[in-house]
Design a protein around this motif. Structure first.
Motif, PDB file in Angstrom:
ATOM      1  N   ASP A  54       0.862  -1.188   0.000  1.00 51.59           N
ATOM      2  CA  ASP A  54       0.000   0.000   0.000  1.00 51.59           C
ATOM      3  C   ASP A  54       0.895   1.234   0.000  1.00 51.59           C
ATOM      4  N   ARG A  55       1.483   1.535  -1.140  1.00 52.99           N
ATOM      5  CA  ARG A  55       2.418   2.650  -1.237  1.00 52.99           C
ATOM      6  C   ARG A  55       1.729   4.013  -1.217  1.00 52.99           C
ATOM      7  N   ASP A  56       0.450   4.064  -1.622  1.00 52.85           N
ATOM      8  CA  ASP A  56      -0.241   5.352  -1.672  1.00 52.85           C
ATOM      9  C   ASP A  56      -1.078   5.638  -0.422  1.00 52.85           C
ATOM     10  N   GLY A  57      -1.091   4.713   0.543  1.00 50.74           N
ATOM     11  CA  GLY A  57      -1.747   4.960   1.820  1.00 50.74           C
ATOM     12  C   GLY A  57      -3.263   4.970   1.791  1.00 50.74           C
ATOM     13  N   ASP A  58      -3.875   4.344   0.791  1.00 50.04           N
ATOM     14  CA  ASP A  58      -5.341   4.338   0.728  1.00 50.04           C
ATOM     15  C   ASP A  58      -5.945   3.119   1.426  1.00 50.04           C
ATOM     16  N   LEU A  59      -5.125   2.312   2.077  1.00 51.72           N
ATOM     17  CA  LEU A  59      -5.500   1.148   2.881  1.00 51.72           C
ATOM     18  C   LEU A  59      -5.921  -0.073   2.072  1.00 51.72           C
ATOM     19  N   VAL A  60      -5.848  -0.007   0.740  1.00 54.22           N
ATOM     20  CA  VAL A  60      -6.135  -1.178  -0.089  1.00 54.22           C
ATOM     21  C   VAL A  60      -4.883  -1.561  -0.871  1.00 54.22           C
ATOM     22  N   ALA A  61      -4.842  -2.803  -1.342  1.00 60.30           N
ATOM     23  CA  ALA A  61      -3.663  -3.323  -2.026  1.00 60.30           C
ATOM     24  C   ALA A  61      -3.434  -2.629  -3.366  1.00 60.30           C
ATOM     25  N   ASP A  62      -2.193  -2.266  -3.619  1.00 62.89           N
ATOM     26  CA  ASP A  62      -1.821  -1.694  -4.916  1.00 62.89           C
ATOM     27  C   ASP A  62      -1.726  -2.812  -5.960  1.00 62.89           C
ATOM     28  N   ALA A  63      -1.842  -2.438  -7.225  1.00 64.36           N
ATOM     29  CA  ALA A  63      -1.542  -3.380  -8.301  1.00 64.36           C
ATOM     30  C   ALA A  63      -0.049  -3.686  -8.259  1.00 64.36           C
ATOM     31  N   PRO A  64       0.362  -4.891  -8.647  1.00 59.25           N
ATOM     32  CA  PRO A  64       1.792  -5.206  -8.679  1.00 59.25           C
ATOM     33  C   PRO A  64       2.543  -4.204  -9.550  1.00 59.25           C
ATOM     34  N   THR A  65       3.759  -3.848  -9.160  1.00 64.03           N
ATOM     35  CA  THR A  65       4.551  -2.905  -9.950  1.00 64.03           C
ATOM     36  C   THR A  65       5.095  -3.553 -11.225  1.00 64.03           C
ATOM     37  N   ASP A  66       5.210  -4.870 -11.208  1.00 66.84           N
ATOM     38  CA  ASP A  66       5.697  -5.601 -12.385  1.00 66.84           C
ATOM     39  C   ASP A  66       4.506  -5.999 -13.259  1.00 66.84           C
ATOM     40  N   PRO A  67       4.386  -5.445 -14.465  1.00 70.28           N
ATOM     41  CA  PRO A  67       3.258  -5.782 -15.352  1.00 70.28           C
ATOM     42  C   PRO A  67       3.126  -7.275 -15.635  1.00 70.28           C
ATOM     43  N   LYS A  68       4.216  -8.019 -15.495  1.00 69.88           N
ATOM     44  CA  LYS A  68       4.157  -9.457 -15.733  1.00 69.88           C
ATOM     45  C   LYS A  68       3.264 -10.164 -14.710  1.00 69.88           C
ATOM     46  N   LEU A  69       3.021  -9.503 -13.591  1.00 69.97           N
ATOM     47  CA  LEU A  69       2.180 -10.087 -12.543  1.00 69.97           C
ATOM     48  C   LEU A  69       0.713  -9.689 -12.679  1.00 69.97           C
TER      49      LEU A  69
END
Length: 324
Positions: free
Chosen positions: A41-56
């Protein structure tokens, strides 16, 4: 009640989210708050971010959609049929309705990668967010943009019970340990406002679903039940139960109702199409309008803001979002 709630919730979490559940991403060194180690949760919105690697990112040919298991799954597969056809046109994907029998099954399905889009009821939403990478973004609301429901404690119409204080020594039905209106909120309210604790002051039983609780009170199987009034009202409208057989003795503040969201690892471009399917759904004349008569469209929600009161209830009752 805090100890009782914590014990049940902890057992429930351990039962569902054991270490054997598949679909975990490798733990990353990132901010995550209460989220499971599989998410960031890099943006602090309390929900999971999308993976940073597009392959995921996941972009399946068939999207699996589930609606919260509060009532008859067969009925709701028909209610959602028009929306599913609309979603197929918007996303260009085949969309399949997946009837779930419990909140546990729904959350486990998303956690393991078998569920892509879901309507998750109020209480289990924080667990789905933190343990399954669920990202809620929409809710059914009125044309004016309002949404929500209340928890009510109901009794048979001719019951001598007049207030929650009269529940001492009685059998009180709840739905499931993760339910907000069906367990967590009434447990906190009965203890804080009326000094009533389960087992000590009344006998708690679990019906499994809100409609079971409503029918149980109407048929006098239970002395009382804590339910989401939106479910009860829909049952009244469909003549499933006679409203004259039920009386309410307590009504809570307004809570957010079922939210709609997606698995965090879906391709962001697909996510935008999914959101478009919800927000541009033609509500007028639809089966959803016929079933959810007080609602008029899907409107955006913010988990951090709109579920704040639910997280406070969880904190007050000792519930931890422990996934294994």
């Amino acid at each position: 009640m805090a100890r009782h709630s914590k014990t049940i919730a902890t057992f429930f979490a351990v039962l569902i989210f054991g270490a054997g559940v598949i679909g975990f991403a490798r733990a990353q060194d990132c901010p995550r708050g209460d989220l499971d180690k599989a998410y960031c949760d890099r943006d602090g919105d309390l929900v999971a971010d999308a993976p940073t690697d597009p392959k995921l990112w996941v972009n399946p040919s068939t999207l699996i959609f589930a609606y919260t298991p509060v009532e008859d799954p067969a009925l709701y597969s028909k209610v959602w049929d028009g929306f599913i056809k609309h979603a197929e046109k918007v996303t260009g994907k085949k969309v399949v309705f997946f009837p779930v029998q419990s909140n546990a099954a729904e959350i486990e399905a998303m956690r393991s990668g078998r569920l892509h889009i879901a309507g998750v009821s109020t209480g289990p939403t924080p667990i789905a967010v933190n343990c399954a990478g669920y990202v809620p973004f929409a809710i059914m609301g009125t044309q004016g943009g309002t949404f929500g429901y209340e928890m009510e404690i109901i009794v048979p119409a001719d019951s001598p019970i007049k207030t929650p204080a009269d529940l001492k020594g009685k059998k009180v039905a709840f739905t499931a340990p993760t339910s907000n209106s069906g367990f967590k909120a009434p447990s906190a309210i009965l203890e804080s406002e009326f000094h009533l604790k389960a087992e000590r002051d009344f006998t708690p039983v679990f019906s499994g679903k809100h409609d079971n609780s409503v029918l149980g009170v109407a048929n006098k199987d239970y002395d009382a039940a804590a339910i989401a009034n939106e479910v009860m009202f829909r049952m009244f409208e469909r003549n499933v139960v006679d409203r004259a057989k039920i009386r309410s003795i307590y009504k809570s503040q307004t809570f957010p109702t079922t939210g709609y969201g997606y698995a965090h690892n879906l391709d962001p471009k697909l996510v935008e199409k999914i959101k478009e399917a919800f927000f541009k759904f033609p509500w007028e004349g639809s089966a959803l309008q016929a079933e959810f008569q007080k609602e008029g469209k899907f409107i955006p929600i913010d988990y951090k803001k709109d579920w704040a009161v639910l997280r406070k209830i969880d904190e007050a009752t000792g519930v931890k979002y422990t996934c294994k």
